[in-house]
Every structure is written in structure tokens, then in C-alpha cells.
Design a protein around this motif. Sequence first.
Motif, PDB file in Angstrom:
ATOM      1  N   TYR A  17      -6.805 -10.057  36.923  1.00  0.00           N
ATOM      2  CA  TYR A  17      -5.539 -10.503  37.501  1.00  0.00           C
ATOM      3  C   TYR A  17      -4.680  -9.307  37.902  1.00  0.00           C
ATOM      4  O   TYR A  17      -4.044  -9.316  38.963  1.00  0.00           O
ATOM      5  N   ALA A  18      -4.681  -8.256  37.073  1.00  0.00           N
ATOM      6  CA  ALA A  18      -3.895  -7.061  37.396  1.00  0.00           C
ATOM      7  C   ALA A  18      -4.465  -6.331  38.607  1.00  0.00           C
ATOM      8  O   ALA A  18      -3.714  -5.799  39.431  1.00  0.00           O
ATOM      9  N   SER A  19      -5.789  -6.323  38.740  1.00  0.00           N
ATOM     10  CA  SER A  19      -6.415  -5.599  39.851  1.00  0.00           C
ATOM     11  C   SER A  19      -6.183  -6.288  41.191  1.00  0.00           C
ATOM     12  O   SER A  19      -6.284  -5.656  42.245  1.00  0.00           O
ATOM     13  N   LEU A  20      -5.857  -7.579  41.167  1.00  0.00           N
ATOM     14  CA  LEU A  20      -5.633  -8.325  42.411  1.00  0.00           C
ATOM     15  C   LEU A  20      -4.168  -8.721  42.607  1.00  0.00           C
ATOM     16  O   LEU A  20      -3.836  -9.390  43.590  1.00  0.00           O
ATOM     17  N   LYS A  21      -3.319  -8.293  41.683  1.00  0.00           N
ATOM     18  CA  LYS A  21      -1.922  -8.720  41.682  1.00  0.00           C
ATOM     19  C   LYS A  21      -1.197  -8.404  42.984  1.00  0.00           C
ATOM     20  O   LYS A  21      -0.449  -9.225  43.513  1.00  0.00           O
ATOM     21  N   ASN A  36     -24.836  -9.321  36.988  1.00  0.00           N
ATOM     22  CA  ASN A  36     -24.887  -7.878  36.745  1.00  0.00           C
ATOM     23  C   ASN A  36     -25.421  -7.059  37.917  1.00  0.00           C
ATOM     24  O   ASN A  36     -25.566  -5.853  37.810  1.00  0.00           O
ATOM     25  N   LYS A  37     -25.679  -7.727  39.036  1.00  0.00           N
ATOM     26  CA  LYS A  37     -26.350  -7.059  40.147  1.00  0.00           C
ATOM     27  C   LYS A  37     -25.420  -6.198  40.990  1.00  0.00           C
ATOM     28  O   LYS A  37     -25.773  -5.098  41.404  1.00  0.00           O
ATOM     29  N   ARG A  38     -24.205  -6.679  41.245  1.00  0.00           N
ATOM     30  CA  ARG A  38     -23.272  -5.960  42.127  1.00  0.00           C
ATOM     31  C   ARG A  38     -22.008  -5.649  41.330  1.00  0.00           C
ATOM     32  O   ARG A  38     -21.108  -6.472  41.205  1.00  0.00           O
ATOM     33  N   LEU A  39     -21.963  -4.453  40.784  1.00  0.00           N
ATOM     34  CA  LEU A  39     -20.910  -4.085  39.846  1.00  0.00           C
ATOM     35  C   LEU A  39     -19.909  -3.116  40.459  1.00  0.00           C
ATOM     36  O   LEU A  39     -20.220  -2.378  41.394  1.00  0.00           O
ATOM     37  N   SER A  40     -18.713  -3.106  39.899  1.00  0.00           N
ATOM     38  CA  SER A  40     -17.699  -2.148  40.329  1.00  0.00           C
ATOM     39  C   SER A  40     -18.192  -0.730  40.060  1.00  0.00           C
ATOM     40  O   SER A  40     -18.960  -0.474  39.127  1.00  0.00           O
ATOM     41  N   LYS A  41     -17.747   0.198  40.892  1.00  0.00           N
ATOM     42  CA  LYS A  41     -18.135   1.594  40.727  1.00  0.00           C
ATOM     43  C   LYS A  41     -17.582   2.151  39.417  1.00  0.00           C
ATOM     44  O   LYS A  41     -18.260   2.874  38.690  1.00  0.00           O
ATOM     45  N   ASN A  42     -16.333   1.826  39.131  1.00  0.00           N
ATOM     46  CA  ASN A  42     -15.691   2.293  37.905  1.00  0.00           C
ATOM     47  C   ASN A  42     -15.883   1.279  36.781  1.00  0.00           C
ATOM     48  O   ASN A  42     -15.618   0.093  36.951  1.00  0.00           O
ATOM     49  N   LYS A  43     -16.353   1.747  35.637  1.00  0.00           N
ATOM     50  CA  LYS A  43     -16.480   0.857  34.489  1.00  0.00           C
ATOM     51  C   LYS A  43     -15.093   0.552  33.929  1.00  0.00           C
ATOM     52  O   LYS A  43     -14.129   1.318  34.140  1.00  0.00           O
ATOM     53  N   GLN A  75     -10.381   0.936  43.190  1.00  0.00           N
ATOM     54  CA  GLN A  75      -9.259   1.866  43.160  1.00  0.00           C
ATOM     55  C   GLN A  75      -8.184   1.399  42.190  1.00  0.00           C
ATOM     56  O   GLN A  75      -7.562   2.209  41.488  1.00  0.00           O
ATOM     57  N   LYS A  76      -7.978   0.096  42.133  1.00  0.00           N
ATOM     58  CA  LYS A  76      -6.986  -0.451  41.207  1.00  0.00           C
ATOM     59  C   LYS A  76      -7.429  -0.275  39.760  1.00  0.00           C
ATOM     60  O   LYS A  76      -6.624   0.051  38.881  1.00  0.00           O
ATOM     61  N   ILE A  77      -8.727  -0.461  39.508  1.00  0.00           N
ATOM     62  CA  ILE A  77      -9.266  -0.246  38.163  1.00  0.00           C
ATOM     63  C   ILE A  77      -9.019   1.191  37.721  1.00  0.00           C
ATOM     64  O   ILE A  77      -8.613   1.461  36.587  1.00  0.00           O
ATOM     65  N   LEU A  78      -9.270   2.128  38.636  1.00  0.00           N
ATOM     66  CA  LEU A  78      -9.060   3.544  38.330  1.00  0.00           C
ATOM     67  C   LEU A  78      -7.609   3.801  37.943  1.00  0.00           C
ATOM     68  O   LEU A  78      -7.330   4.520  36.968  1.00  0.00           O
ATOM     69  N   SER A  97      -3.477   4.982  33.858  1.00  0.00           N
ATOM     70  CA  SER A  97      -2.167   4.668  33.271  1.00  0.00           C
ATOM     71  C   SER A  97      -2.294   4.134  31.844  1.00  0.00           C
ATOM     72  O   SER A  97      -1.289   3.783  31.220  1.00  0.00           O
ATOM     73  N   HIS A  98      -3.529   4.051  31.339  1.00  0.00           N
ATOM     74  CA  HIS A  98      -3.834   3.537  29.995  1.00  0.00           C
ATOM     75  C   HIS A  98      -3.499   2.053  29.840  1.00  0.00           C
ATOM     76  O   HIS A  98      -3.402   1.551  28.721  1.00  0.00           O
ATOM     77  N   ARG A  99      -3.355   1.366  30.974  1.00  0.00           N
ATOM     78  CA  ARG A  99      -3.054  -0.064  30.909  1.00  0.00           C
ATOM     79  C   ARG A  99      -4.225  -0.844  30.312  1.00  0.00           C
ATOM     80  O   ARG A  99      -4.017  -1.783  29.545  1.00  0.00           O
ATOM     81  N   ILE A 100      -5.465  -0.457  30.643  1.00  0.00           N
ATOM     82  CA  ILE A 100      -6.626  -1.151  30.086  1.00  0.00           C
ATOM     83  C   ILE A 100      -6.678  -0.973  28.572  1.00  0.00           C
ATOM     84  O   ILE A 100      -6.972  -1.924  27.831  1.00  0.00           O
ATOM     85  N   ASP A 101      -6.364   0.221  28.077  1.00  0.00           N
ATOM     86  CA  ASP A 101      -6.320   0.456  26.625  1.00  0.00           C
ATOM     87  C   ASP A 101      -5.282  -0.458  25.966  1.00  0.00           C
ATOM     88  O   ASP A 101      -5.515  -1.003  24.876  1.00  0.00           O
ATOM     89  N   GLU A 102      -4.142  -0.633  26.622  1.00  0.00           N
ATOM     90  CA  GLU A 102      -3.087  -1.491  26.085  1.00  0.00           C
ATOM     91  C   GLU A 102      -3.537  -2.951  26.029  1.00  0.00           C
ATOM     92  O   GLU A 102      -3.253  -3.663  25.055  1.00  0.00           O
TER      93      GLU A 102
END
Length: 266
Positions: free
Chosen positions: A63-67, A113-120, A245-248, A253-258
Motif C-alpha cells: 500500500y505504501a509503495s503505491l500510495k 515467485n517467477k517475476r519478482l521485484s529487483k529490490n528485496k 524505486q519506492k521500495i528502495l 528511510s527505515h520505514r520497512i523496519d518500522e
Amino acid sequence: MWLKTLLSLMLTLTLTLLSGNQAGADELTYLVISDQAEPFQIVDHDVSQADPEHKGIISDIIYASLKESEVKLTTLAYPFKRYILMMAPKQTPRWISYGSPAWLTAHGEEAQNKRLSKNKLFDVSHVLVTKKDSAFTVNRVNDLFGKTIITLKGFTYPGLDRYIKAGLVFKVEVNSHESALKAVETGRGIGFVAMKCRALYTINNTELDRNDFTLVDFAKVIAPYPIHISFSDAVPEQLIEQVDQKILKLKQSHRIDEIIRAYIGE
């Protein structure tokens, strides 16, 4: 006159097709596993709401990546087996969900699992959840030979599945993480193989007592592996790049850690 009319009709048809294609390009279906994917995907069936609330680590990240995009996102939840079936192009042409390169198998789950984002998004580690008074340790996979473990129905266990298939390790399958932990309490197996984050979330959000369990490191059997956002083949490459790019940015910003800490407390 007839030529002018024909050209006008062709122009109208072309514009209609382009409009339809653009509308499809701006629509995505977010596929969710109901009742088995907590805390990655949580479906809150609040009786006071007409529609269930969707949250969880993966859901919050998607949701955050598409916000800030113009994508119209529709969220649909299904039991695991139907969730996989809904990834077929005829069922859901443009979908987004999550997956891992470690889950690629020959059992029909490739689409996830076939077409995954570049950034984990993050890495996950596994544990064997045992009774507190158990002294069982896992230094190599051979330690499990002849033993019965508790697993989730339909799930893939890299590094372990082939030994189960060969009959060297036995398993008891259950439908949910809570059922698995209760099976540990009743001694149906030596322990429950689980992602550490999922085990902690389940213990923290049920009536189970954390002190009744021991989390045995399971890295010697299932090495840590990455989780990515996954996409159907029909999702435009440009949109995938935008999400990447949004995932990166969310990671930097450490948002994923939060988000992770909000669900598992670590």
C-alpha cells in the motif's frame, strides 16, 4: 463521404482501444492469502465493517509503495490453494503479491515467485518451535531423520521438502500457525517449522504463553532467504520499476523496519 465516415469510425475505435488499454494498465489486483499468512498478510474480519480490513507487513509495504501512484488497487483474499489458482492469466491478468526465489518449485507455485521485484523487502529466518522443556537441537538435517515435525498445509520448505518426500522426515500438516503451536503443546511432533517472525507474531497475538516455547535456530536446515514483491506477467515493466524505486526509498528511510517492528515487536 463514405471514406471520411470510415476514417472517423477507425479513429474512434483506435481511441477506444487505447483508452481501454490505459485503464487496464492503471489497475492492479492485490492477491492476499487468507488466514495462513500472518503477519505478512492479515485479514481482519470485523463484523462491524462491510469489508474486511487488510493489513500486515507485506500489505502495508505494498500500500505504501503505491500510495502516490495513479494505480487503482483492488485487494482480494483467498485460501492458499485458490490464491495460487487466481494467479492464472485468465483469472487475474494483472496482480501483485509477494514471493521468494527460494520458493520456486515444480508444484504449481511458480507464478507467485517467477517475476519478482529487483529490490528485496527483507530476509526471513526459520526456527523450530518446541516445548520449553525440550532439549532438542538441530545442528544438521540428519537430526530430524525419523522424527515428526509440524508444518502448514500447502507451504514450501526449502532444504527440507526433499527429505519429507523421501520419507526420512515425517510431518503433521495443520491449517494455521495457532493450530501448529497448539500441536506443539500437545506433542503431535517434536516442533513446528516456522518463520521466526510468524511464530513471534502468533504467540504475541493469541492466548499462548511465550514462556511455554523455545525457538530453536533452524538455519542449518533452511538458510535465511529474501522476500520480494511479485507481479504477474501482464504488469507493465514501467510500473514494476516505479514500485522498485519506492521500495528502495522505504528501505532507506527505515520505514520497512518500522512496519516489521509494529507486528512482531523486535
